[in-house]
Design a protein around this motif. Sequence first.
Motif, PDB file in Angstrom:
ATOM      1  N   LEU A  35       0.826  -1.207   0.000  1.00 10.15           N
ATOM      2  CA  LEU A  35       0.000   0.000   0.000  1.00 10.15           C
ATOM      3  C   LEU A  35       0.857   1.253   0.000  1.00 10.15           C
ATOM      4  CD1 LEU A  35      -2.809  -1.156   2.465  1.00 10.15           C
ATOM      5  CD2 LEU A  35      -2.865  -1.090  -0.028  1.00 10.15           C
ATOM      6  N   GLY A  36       2.021   1.181   0.625  1.00  3.38           N
ATOM      7  CA  GLY A  36       2.939   2.321   0.576  1.00  3.38           C
ATOM      8  C   GLY A  36       3.429   2.589  -0.829  1.00  3.38           C
ATOM      9  N   THR A  37       3.787   1.524  -1.539  1.00  2.00           N
ATOM     10  CA  THR A  37       4.232   1.675  -2.926  1.00  2.00           C
ATOM     11  C   THR A  37       3.101   2.201  -3.801  1.00  2.00           C
ATOM     12  OG1 THR A  37       5.853  -0.094  -2.681  1.00  2.00           O
ATOM     13  CG2 THR A  37       5.180   0.457  -4.920  1.00  2.00           C
ATOM     14  N   LEU A  38       1.891   1.679  -3.600  1.00  2.00           N
ATOM     15  CA  LEU A  38       0.753   2.141  -4.395  1.00  2.00           C
ATOM     16  C   LEU A  38       0.550   3.643  -4.222  1.00  2.00           C
ATOM     17  CD1 LEU A  38      -1.668   1.413  -6.218  1.00  2.00           C
ATOM     18  CD2 LEU A  38      -3.020   1.157  -4.111  1.00  2.00           C
ATOM     19  N   GLN A  39       0.657   4.109  -2.997  1.00  2.00           N
ATOM     20  CA  GLN A  39       0.430   5.534  -2.761  1.00  2.00           C
ATOM     21  C   GLN A  39       1.495   6.404  -3.426  1.00  2.00           C
ATOM     22  OE1 GLN A  39      -1.426   6.787   1.077  1.00  2.00           O
ATOM     23  NE2 GLN A  39      -0.786   4.739   1.726  1.00  2.00           N
ATOM     24  N   GLN A  40       2.669   5.859  -3.615  1.00  2.59           N
ATOM     25  CA  GLN A  40       3.707   6.606  -4.340  1.00  2.59           C
ATOM     26  C   GLN A  40       3.404   6.679  -5.830  1.00  2.59           C
ATOM     27  OE1 GLN A  40       7.379   4.608  -3.421  1.00  2.59           O
ATOM     28  NE2 GLN A  40       7.182   4.949  -1.209  1.00  2.59           N
ATOM     29  N   ARG A  41       2.555   5.777  -6.320  1.00  3.25           N
ATOM     30  CA  ARG A  41       2.306   5.671  -7.760  1.00  3.25           C
ATOM     31  C   ARG A  41       1.005   6.329  -8.205  1.00  3.25           C
ATOM     32  NH1 ARG A  41       4.388  -0.646  -8.761  1.00  3.25           N
ATOM     33  NH2 ARG A  41       6.599  -0.117  -8.626  1.00  3.25           N
ATOM     34  N   ILE A  42       0.154   6.727  -7.272  1.00  8.38           N
ATOM     35  CA  ILE A  42      -1.131   7.327  -7.632  1.00  8.38           C
ATOM     36  C   ILE A  42      -1.179   8.764  -7.149  1.00  8.38           C
ATOM     37  CG2 ILE A  42      -2.366   5.131  -7.682  1.00  8.38           C
ATOM     38  CD1 ILE A  42      -3.387   5.669  -4.879  1.00  8.38           C
ATOM     39  N   PRO A  43      -2.021   9.600  -7.767  1.00  5.58           N
ATOM     40  CA  PRO A  43      -2.072  11.006  -7.376  1.00  5.58           C
ATOM     41  C   PRO A  43      -2.727  11.206  -6.016  1.00  5.58           C
ATOM     42  CG  PRO A  43      -3.715  10.533  -9.057  1.00  5.58           C
ATOM     43  CD  PRO A  43      -2.885   9.298  -8.921  1.00  5.58           C
ATOM     44  N   ALA A  44      -2.542  12.373  -5.439  1.00  7.50           N
ATOM     45  CA  ALA A  44      -3.248  12.732  -4.203  1.00  7.50           C
ATOM     46  C   ALA A  44      -4.743  12.720  -4.470  1.00  7.50           C
ATOM     47  CB  ALA A  44      -2.798  14.108  -3.734  1.00  7.50           C
TER      48      ALA A  44
END
Length: 210
Positions: A35-44
């Motif tokens: 989930l940490g990696t996903l959040q780095q890959r998607i916009p705010a």
Amino acid sequence: MDINDPKDVVRRGYDALSRRYEQSFTAETKYQPWLGTLQQRIPAGATVLDLGCGTGIPVARVLSGAGHRVTGVDISEVQIRRARELVPEAEFRQADATAVEFPAASFDAVVSLYALIHIPLEEQPPLLAKIASWLRPGGWFLGTTGHSAWTGTDDNWLGGGTTMWWSHADAATYRTWLTEAGLAVQQEEFVPEGDSGHALFWARRPHAGE
């Protein structure tokens, strides 16, 4: 109710053992880096679909707590009822993942962890194609699949006296299905569990011309 319908077996299994499943699996630390990696890959403030969301923990809770707009879908009425209580900031819908509909390009990410493996094998490629259509160009699919091909049941799932059903292909087949759905596989890893394990895929919907 159809006792011979595998989806009904899955639904009843999660209805019966929602809390036991949560206690057994949702605290696992493997979710955190994903989930940490996903959040780095998607916009705010991204829109995220959690397909097979269970009680909303950890995926919907973590992502909605980070400001993303999460929609969760699960076949189990009990899981969805508990998700609405546990993660009130997200939106949840009880539905069969293969029957639910969303407009094209609705989501920045679709997450499906340990859910595809509960869907009849012949229905999985069409679902992956729908997932690809729901993603915006550049959007991400994060999902777990089978690593080795297997279909079967456990008549005493989690020691709770309830039957559970699974069906999955091998990782190479899933790689092919994802590609045929129009997704570009970016990363694949083996996630051990007991004496076997699952495959974890990161796949992206390409922008036009990529």
